[in-house]
Design an enzyme around this catalytic site. Structure first.
Site, PDB file in Angstrom:
ATOM      1  N   LYS A  65     -15.104 -26.325  21.930  1.00 29.30           N
ATOM      2  CA  LYS A  65     -13.794 -26.902  22.248  1.00 29.30           C
ATOM      3  C   LYS A  65     -12.858 -26.958  21.037  1.00 29.30           C
ATOM      4  CE  LYS A  65     -15.082 -29.572  26.334  1.00 29.30           C
ATOM      5  NZ  LYS A  65     -15.007 -30.846  27.056  1.00 29.30           N
ATOM      6  N   ASP A 100      -9.554 -32.312  31.392  1.00 27.88           N
ATOM      7  CA  ASP A 100     -10.363 -33.532  31.549  1.00 27.88           C
ATOM      8  C   ASP A 100      -9.470 -34.748  31.814  1.00 27.88           C
ATOM      9  OD1 ASP A 100     -12.850 -32.363  31.277  1.00 27.88           O
ATOM     10  OD2 ASP A 100     -12.953 -32.689  29.111  1.00 27.88           O
ATOM     11  N   THR A 148     -18.553 -47.261  17.471  1.00 29.60           N
ATOM     12  CA  THR A 148     -17.968 -47.213  16.134  1.00 29.60           C
ATOM     13  C   THR A 148     -16.508 -47.636  16.280  1.00 29.60           C
ATOM     14  OG1 THR A 148     -19.396 -45.304  15.747  1.00 29.60           O
ATOM     15  CG2 THR A 148     -17.679 -45.716  14.097  1.00 29.60           C
ATOM     16  N   TYR A 211     -22.139 -37.761  34.992  1.00 32.38           N
ATOM     17  CA  TYR A 211     -22.364 -37.304  36.367  1.00 32.38           C
ATOM     18  C   TYR A 211     -23.823 -36.935  36.642  1.00 32.38           C
ATOM     19  CZ  TYR A 211     -21.676 -32.870  33.965  1.00 32.38           C
ATOM     20  OH  TYR A 211     -21.753 -31.833  33.071  1.00 32.38           O
TER      21      TYR A 211
HETATM   22  P1  NAP Z   1     -18.872 -37.105  22.469  1.00 32.79           P
HETATM   23  O1  NAP Z   1     -17.596 -36.518  21.999  1.00 32.79           O
HETATM   24  O2  NAP Z   1     -20.147 -36.755  21.778  1.00 32.79           O
HETATM   25  O3  NAP Z   1     -18.700 -38.714  22.421  1.00 32.79           O
HETATM   26  C1  NAP Z   1     -19.775 -39.555  22.711  1.00 32.79           C
HETATM   27  C2  NAP Z   1     -19.267 -40.995  22.871  1.00 32.79           C
HETATM   28  O4  NAP Z   1     -20.386 -41.790  23.324  1.00 32.79           O
HETATM   29  C3  NAP Z   1     -18.795 -41.636  21.576  1.00 32.79           C
HETATM   30  O5  NAP Z   1     -17.749 -42.540  21.865  1.00 32.79           O
HETATM   31  C4  NAP Z   1     -20.042 -42.383  21.094  1.00 32.79           C
HETATM   32  O6  NAP Z   1     -19.773 -43.495  20.268  1.00 32.79           O
HETATM   33  C5  NAP Z   1     -20.594 -42.869  22.412  1.00 32.79           C
HETATM   34  N1  NAP Z   1     -22.030 -43.170  22.366  1.00 32.79           N
HETATM   35  C6  NAP Z   1     -23.057 -42.282  22.240  1.00 32.79           C
HETATM   36  N2  NAP Z   1     -24.238 -42.939  22.258  1.00 32.79           N
HETATM   37  C7  NAP Z   1     -23.957 -44.266  22.385  1.00 32.79           C
HETATM   38  C8  NAP Z   1     -24.740 -45.441  22.466  1.00 32.79           C
HETATM   39  N3  NAP Z   1     -26.092 -45.383  22.413  1.00 32.79           N
HETATM   40  N4  NAP Z   1     -24.121 -46.630  22.632  1.00 32.79           N
HETATM   41  C9  NAP Z   1     -22.763 -46.700  22.687  1.00 32.79           C
HETATM   42  N5  NAP Z   1     -21.949 -45.622  22.607  1.00 32.79           N
HETATM   43  C10 NAP Z   1     -22.540 -44.415  22.459  1.00 32.79           C
HETATM   44  O7  NAP Z   1     -19.144 -36.779  23.999  1.00 32.79           O
HETATM   45  P2  NAP Z   1     -18.045 -36.481  25.138  1.00 32.79           P
HETATM   46  O8  NAP Z   1     -17.781 -35.028  25.192  1.00 32.79           O
HETATM   47  O9  NAP Z   1     -16.910 -37.426  24.940  1.00 32.79           O
HETATM   48  O10 NAP Z   1     -18.873 -36.849  26.457  1.00 32.79           O
HETATM   49  C11 NAP Z   1     -19.207 -38.188  26.781  1.00 32.79           C
HETATM   50  C12 NAP Z   1     -19.788 -38.229  28.192  1.00 32.79           C
HETATM   51  O11 NAP Z   1     -18.779 -37.865  29.123  1.00 32.79           O
HETATM   52  C13 NAP Z   1     -20.961 -37.270  28.414  1.00 32.79           C
HETATM   53  O12 NAP Z   1     -21.921 -37.894  29.231  1.00 32.79           O
HETATM   54  C14 NAP Z   1     -20.330 -36.106  29.160  1.00 32.79           C
HETATM   55  O13 NAP Z   1     -21.245 -35.427  30.013  1.00 32.79           O
HETATM   56  C15 NAP Z   1     -19.284 -36.840  29.985  1.00 32.79           C
HETATM   57  N6  NAP Z   1     -18.157 -35.999  30.391  1.00 32.79           N
HETATM   58  C16 NAP Z   1     -17.941 -35.877  31.733  1.00 32.79           C
HETATM   59  C17 NAP Z   1     -16.867 -35.122  32.174  1.00 32.79           C
HETATM   60  C18 NAP Z   1     -16.642 -35.003  33.654  1.00 32.79           C
HETATM   61  O14 NAP Z   1     -15.877 -34.134  34.059  1.00 32.79           O
HETATM   62  N7  NAP Z   1     -17.256 -35.843  34.471  1.00 32.79           N
HETATM   63  C19 NAP Z   1     -16.023 -34.466  31.265  1.00 32.79           C
HETATM   64  C20 NAP Z   1     -16.275 -34.618  29.886  1.00 32.79           C
HETATM   65  C21 NAP Z   1     -17.347 -35.383  29.461  1.00 32.79           C
HETATM   66  P3  NAP Z   1     -19.706 -43.313  18.661  1.00 32.79           P
HETATM   67  O15 NAP Z   1     -18.343 -42.793  18.359  1.00 32.79           O
HETATM   68  O16 NAP Z   1     -19.923 -44.692  18.134  1.00 32.79           O
HETATM   69  O17 NAP Z   1     -20.794 -42.348  18.250  1.00 32.79           O
END
Ligand code: NAP
Length: 265
Positions: A65, A100, A148, A211
């Site tokens: 991305k 998104d 964070t 999901y």
């Molecule tokens: P990302 O950029 O890696 O961000 C991860 C986020 O989760 C950060 O805010 C992180 O906090 C937090 N996190 C991770 N582990 C944690 C924990 N144990 N406790 C509290 N917070 C935690 O990932 P992303 O791309 O944003 O994706 C996040 C989720 O959204 C995934 O499950 C993904 O599959 C889903 N998603 C779904 C769609 C959809 O169309 N439904 C689209 C995009 C993403 P820190 O900053 O503190 O590390």
């Protein structure tokens, strides 16, 4: 024949091919949706190659991305979010979009959720950034809470009227909120939730971006508290619907695409 697809690494478990192909079939479009898995450092080369080969559109997922953002001309919303998940090759140069944000907005709208008042976005990663901008653009007051806290504060400074917080503030933030969106990955690997059960209430609408599983612990807790719940497959569906409409210029056959997606979840 029009060729669309997805670049990511890995892509083998992607739900996008059946979802998009169900859309082409329903509208009788001569199009295919294929997956490509370039080397992790070859995102920009993949975009150039797709352009040369006259591919019509690409979705982009992890880990590309960021690289792709730099290899295309981003549309204004993608520019603000700082990431691209959809590329359109129909113009002079490849143009990048982030669907998104619209995916989350349309998923909530599909469930008649009014996008007014306060929205709490949990998470400040890629999904959190997109959803925060998307809901602020709808006129909502956005409160971003992240493990964070400094990342939430940094993001909030970029989003109109937003504030940044740590997860400890969730009880207070949710008391006055209308909408909650979980944009963390918590709930994906294990039966866990980033939001205390005590903070949920019946005046909330809750979208979980996670999901898989489709019914997360957060959604179960929200349902028990009397909240409206929207699962992450709706967001996944509508980010795909938005890309489909952008590429084909047709109104997407949402029902057919939803059926194909849910059959595989
Ligand atoms: P990302 O950029 O890696 O961000 C991860 C986020 O989760 C950060 O805010 C992180 O906090 C937090 N996190 C991770 N582990 C944690 C924990 N144990 N406790 C509290 N917070 C935690 O990932 P992303 O791309 O944003 O994706 C996040 C989720 O959204 C995934 O499950 C993904 O599959 C889903 N998603 C779904 C769609 C959809 O169309 N439904 C689209 C995009 C993403 P820190 O900053 O503190 O590390």
């Amino acid at each position: 024949m029009d060729v669309y697809g997805l670049i990511g690494n890995p892509v083998e478990h992607s739900l996008s091919p059946p979802m998009h192909e169900a859309g082409y079939e329903a509208l009788d479009l001569d199009a295919r949706y294929v997956t490509f898995e370039p080397a992790a450092d070859a995102g920009a080369e993949a975009i150039a190659a797709a352009d040369t080969l006259a591919v019509d559109g690409l979705n982009v997922t992890i880990p590309f991305k960021q690289d792709v953002f730099e290899a295309v001309e981003p549309a204004p919303l993608a520019e603000r979010i700082g990431a691209v998940n959809t590329v359109d090759f129909s113009g002079e140069t490849p143009r990048g979009y982030n669907t998104d944000a619209v995916g989350a907005v349309r998923a909530l709208a599909h469930h008649d959720v009014k996008l007014e008042g306060t929205a709490v976005v949990v998470g400040a990663g890629g999904a959190g950034r997109a959803v925060a901008f998307g809901l602020a653009d709808e006129g909502m007051a956005v409160r971003i809470a992240n493990r964070t806290a400094s990342k939430a504060t940094t993001l909030a400074a970029e989003v109109d009227g937003a504030t940044g917080h740590g997860l400890d503030d969730l009880d207070d933030l949710l008391a006055d909120a209308e909408v909650l969106v979980n944009c963390t990955s918590v709930g994906m690997e294990e039966d866990a939730t980033p939001v205390p059960e005590s903070a949920l209430h019946g005046d909330l609408s809750v979208l979980d971006a996670v999901y898989s599983p489709i019914e997360t612990r957060l959604l179960r807790d929200a349902d028990a508290a009397g909240a409206t719940t929207v699962d992450g497959a709706w967001m996944l569906l509508y980010q795909g619907v938005e890309a489909f409409e952008l590429w084909t210029g047709e109104t997407a056959p949402v029902e057919a695409m939803n059926r194909a997606l849910r059959a595989r979840l």
